[in-house]
Enzyme design. Structure first.
Site, PDB file in Angstrom:
ATOM      1  CG  ASN A   7      -1.563   1.595   1.712  1.00 54.99           C
ATOM      2  OD1 ASN A   7      -1.586   2.260   0.641  1.00 54.99           O
ATOM      3  ND2 ASN A   7      -2.523   1.164   1.911  1.00 54.99           N
ATOM      4  NE  ARG A  95      -6.114   1.081   0.197  1.00 53.68           N
ATOM      5  CZ  ARG A  95      -7.176   2.792   1.172  1.00 53.68           C
ATOM      6  NH1 ARG A  95      -5.741   3.656   0.958  1.00 53.68           N
ATOM      7  NH2 ARG A  95      -7.560   3.610   0.943  1.00 53.68           N
ATOM      8  CG  HIS A 184     -13.702   2.617   3.523  1.00 55.66           C
ATOM      9  ND1 HIS A 184     -14.493   3.609   4.834  1.00 55.66           N
ATOM     10  CD2 HIS A 184     -12.495   3.123   4.374  1.00 55.66           C
ATOM     11  CE1 HIS A 184     -13.959   4.090   4.930  1.00 55.66           C
ATOM     12  NE2 HIS A 184     -12.678   3.995   4.747  1.00 55.66           N
ATOM     13  CG  HIS A 212     -14.833   0.321   7.363  1.00 53.03           C
ATOM     14  ND1 HIS A 212     -13.795  -0.330   7.007  1.00 53.03           N
ATOM     15  CD2 HIS A 212     -14.276   1.016   7.837  1.00 53.03           C
ATOM     16  CE1 HIS A 212     -12.989  -0.148   7.245  1.00 53.03           C
ATOM     17  NE2 HIS A 212     -12.494   1.398   8.107  1.00 53.03           N
ATOM     18  CG  LEU A 213     -18.486   2.636  12.271  1.00 56.25           C
ATOM     19  CD1 LEU A 213     -19.782   2.476  13.450  1.00 56.25           C
ATOM     20  CD2 LEU A 213     -19.070   3.469  11.589  1.00 56.25           C
ATOM     21  NE  ARG A 245     -11.883  11.335   5.674  1.00 53.34           N
ATOM     22  CZ  ARG A 245     -12.328  10.294   5.114  1.00 53.34           C
ATOM     23  NH1 ARG A 245     -13.102   9.564   4.014  1.00 53.34           N
ATOM     24  NH2 ARG A 245     -10.782   9.365   5.366  1.00 53.34           N
ATOM     25  N   GLY A 334     -11.917   0.446  13.643  1.00 56.26           N
ATOM     26  CA  GLY A 334     -11.363   1.272  14.897  1.00 56.26           C
ATOM     27  C   GLY A 334     -13.008   0.806  15.705  1.00 56.26           C
ATOM     28  CG  ASN A 338     -11.226  -1.940  18.896  1.00 60.28           C
ATOM     29  OD1 ASN A 338     -11.181  -2.746  19.848  1.00 60.28           O
ATOM     30  ND2 ASN A 338     -10.684  -1.542  18.670  1.00 60.28           N
ATOM     31  CD  GLU A 388      -8.700  -1.821   4.797  1.00 62.26           C
ATOM     32  OE1 GLU A 388      -9.217  -1.348   3.542  1.00 62.26           O
ATOM     33  OE2 GLU A 388      -9.300  -1.000   5.378  1.00 62.26           O
TER      34      GLU A 388
HETATM   35  P1  AMP Z   1      -9.021   2.429  12.026  1.00 58.07           P
HETATM   36  O1  AMP Z   1      -9.576   4.366  11.214  1.00 58.07           O
HETATM   37  O2  AMP Z   1      -9.977   1.444  11.745  1.00 58.07           O
HETATM   38  O3  AMP Z   1      -7.783   1.959  12.783  1.00 58.07           O
HETATM   39  O4  AMP Z   1      -9.901   3.923  13.238  1.00 58.07           O
HETATM   40  C1  AMP Z   1      -9.270   4.347  14.538  1.00 58.07           C
HETATM   41  C2  AMP Z   1     -10.167   4.944  15.321  1.00 58.07           C
HETATM   42  O5  AMP Z   1     -11.086   3.710  16.424  1.00 58.07           O
HETATM   43  C3  AMP Z   1      -9.880   6.020  16.116  1.00 58.07           C
HETATM   44  O6  AMP Z   1     -10.905   6.948  16.036  1.00 58.07           O
HETATM   45  C4  AMP Z   1     -10.206   5.730  17.751  1.00 58.07           C
HETATM   46  O7  AMP Z   1     -10.598   5.968  18.811  1.00 58.07           O
HETATM   47  C5  AMP Z   1     -10.893   4.110  17.349  1.00 58.07           C
HETATM   48  N1  AMP Z   1     -10.927   3.174  18.338  1.00 58.07           N
HETATM   49  C6  AMP Z   1      -9.932   2.380  18.764  1.00 58.07           C
HETATM   50  N2  AMP Z   1      -9.646   1.245  19.910  1.00 58.07           N
HETATM   51  C7  AMP Z   1     -11.110   2.201  20.616  1.00 58.07           C
HETATM   52  C8  AMP Z   1     -11.575   1.728  21.592  1.00 58.07           C
HETATM   53  N3  AMP Z   1     -11.194   1.217  22.201  1.00 58.07           N
HETATM   54  N4  AMP Z   1     -12.987   2.475  22.082  1.00 58.07           N
HETATM   55  C9  AMP Z   1     -13.012   3.032  20.703  1.00 58.07           C
HETATM   56  N5  AMP Z   1     -12.553   3.774  19.606  1.00 58.07           N
HETATM   57  C10 AMP Z   1     -11.382   3.209  19.571  1.00 58.07           C
END
Ligand code: AMP
Length: 402
Positions: A7, A95, A184, A212-213, A245, A334, A338, A388
């Site tokens: 990537n 990618r 995504h 996908h958050l 964003r 993320g 989580n 991914e």
């Molecule tokens: P990603 O772009 O998929 O790596 O996700 C990043 C996002 O996931 C960030 O906003 C992090 O704060 C959130 N994140 C990671 N671990 C946690 C958690 N335990 N609780 C809440 N948000 C989380």
């Protein structure tokens, strides 16, 4: 059989080497600040296992070629190398962000595919040139090894015109291909396949809504394994509220803000992409920090969280309406994987619509694929960790007939 996944960004290059028979990651790494006086390379051997070992280097990488040469040296290091020779690498999956309307599946890279990536520079001016550079460096350093492009926009090509067209003059679509593409896609495709596996069915027989958050957020409505709608559009700015964003807003706001604040088009774009979302509302773009502030009584952090939840929930409702029948709502990335509180809030109060979340199960931390809805829930609510890179590696083999 080993597949390298690359990537490439404008000044960085992420990589993972997979042993495909066991779907295990032999090593992963990230070269950053290519072109800066001091660049970094972090190389992890057997990541996520008990045998994990990290090598960190700080040195000047003039170009991506130098960064990737160093990667090859580490991969084949006589002591710590995970392969003896780079010839062990069967194929390289890349990618690529934007494939425009022409790409509906992973593509073996040839002159035509490279031209098509160039033709879409206009839609992904930061990413596509870097992705193409990564491909060309790989061609130089791994002569004879097939390169495959896996595109973020591929999955969105399942959308029909009623979903992908903007209600703007039709000539804008004809002249400039202005339409919704979605992003995504690699994650959404992986999750659709994993969801079908969860039910023990073929993807053709499963409908799901994927949330996908992460720092970037998008949702898809998937009917029978095909993406029939997705929340991101011509660019990854449309749709949900994200880390920095704004997501979808009244389009008339753009000229209004430009006029009142004296912003140029580029400044307005930066405001919406880099200074909005969670960050714009409460001063932090990291959801963990939003919670920390919220729990200390910060009203703006509470508002930012509530706004993010509101939008996810509204999108779930919209996708239930267009799908008619939904087998599962899946949370990933993320935040999706989580953030138990966000999942609970996003699914709460929808019992009459067939969604009954199990609050206890939802808030218990476990790894892997999990059901977080109650038995009586007509629609299953799942957490499926996205991957991914594995999807790119698997698509690479598939398109090469393996
Ligand atoms: P990603 O772009 O998929 O790596 O996700 C990043 C996002 O996931 C960030 O906003 C992090 O704060 C959130 N994140 C990671 N671990 C946690 C958690 N335990 N609780 C809440 N948000 C989380």
């Amino acid at each position: 059989m080993k597949v390298l996944v690359i990537n490439a960004g404008s000044s960085s290059c992420k990589y993972q080497l997979f042993e495909m028979d066991s779907e295990s990651v032999l090593c992963s790494g990230l070269v950053e600040r290519i072109g800066d006086p001091t660049g970094t390379l972090v190389h992890k051997i057997a990541p996520g296992t008990g045998k994990e070992k990290t090598v960190r280097l700080e040195q000047h990488f003039t170009t991506h070629v130098e960064g990737m040469r160093e990667m090859i040296r580490l991969l084949t290091d006589p002591e710590d190398g995970v392969i003896k020779n780079k010839a062990e690498i069967f194929a390289i999956g890349h990618r690529v962000v934007h494939g425009g309307e022409d790409v509906t599946m992973p593509t073996v890279i040839d002159a035509k595919a490279k031209q098509m990536i160039r033709d879409n520079f206009i839609f992904a001016p930061l990413h596509n040139p870097a992705n193409l550079m990564g491909i060309e460096v790989a061609e130089t350093l791994f002569p004879g090894v097939p390169n495959v492009g896996v595109f973020d926009t591929e999955f969105g090509m399942g959308m029909k015109a009623d979903a992908f067209m903007y209600p703007l003059p039709y000539s804008l679509y004809e002249d400039l291909r202005i339409r919704r593409y979605g992003f995504h896609g690699t994650s959404h495709k992986y999750i659709a396949r994993k969801t079908a596996q969860f039910f023990g069915k073929r993807p053709e027989d499963v409908n799901n809504i994927t949330c996908h958050l992460g720092n970037g957020c998008s949702m898809t409505a998937v009917r029978g394994g095909v993406c029939i709608d997705t929340s991101m559009g011509l660019t990854p700015l449309e749709g949900l509220m994200m880390g920095t964003r704004c997501g979808s807003i009244d389009p008339a706001l753009v000229p209004f803000i430009m006029d009142k604040k004296g912003l140029s088009a580029i400044e307005a774009d930066t405001l919406m992409n880099k200074q909005s979302g969670l960050l714009g509302i409460c001063g932090t773009n990291d959801m963990r920090d939003v919670h920390a502030k919220r729990e200390k009584g910060d009203n703006k952090a509470q508002l930012a969280f509530d706004m993010a939840v509101w939008r996810v929930k509204k999108q779930i409702g919209a996708y239930m309406a267009i799908l008619g029948h939904v087998d599962a709502i899946v949370f990933t990335a993320g935040i999706g994987e989580n953030d138990a509180f966000l999942r609970e809030k996003a699914c709460k109060g929808m019992e009459d619509l067939g969604i009954v979340i199990d609050v206890q199960e939802n808030s218990t931390r476990k790894s892997g694929v999990r059901v977080i809805s109650k038995l009586e829930s007509k629609i299953k609510v799942l957490i499926i960790p996205t991957n991914e890179e594995l999807e790119i590696a698997q698509s690479t083999l598939l398109v090469l007939g393996k």
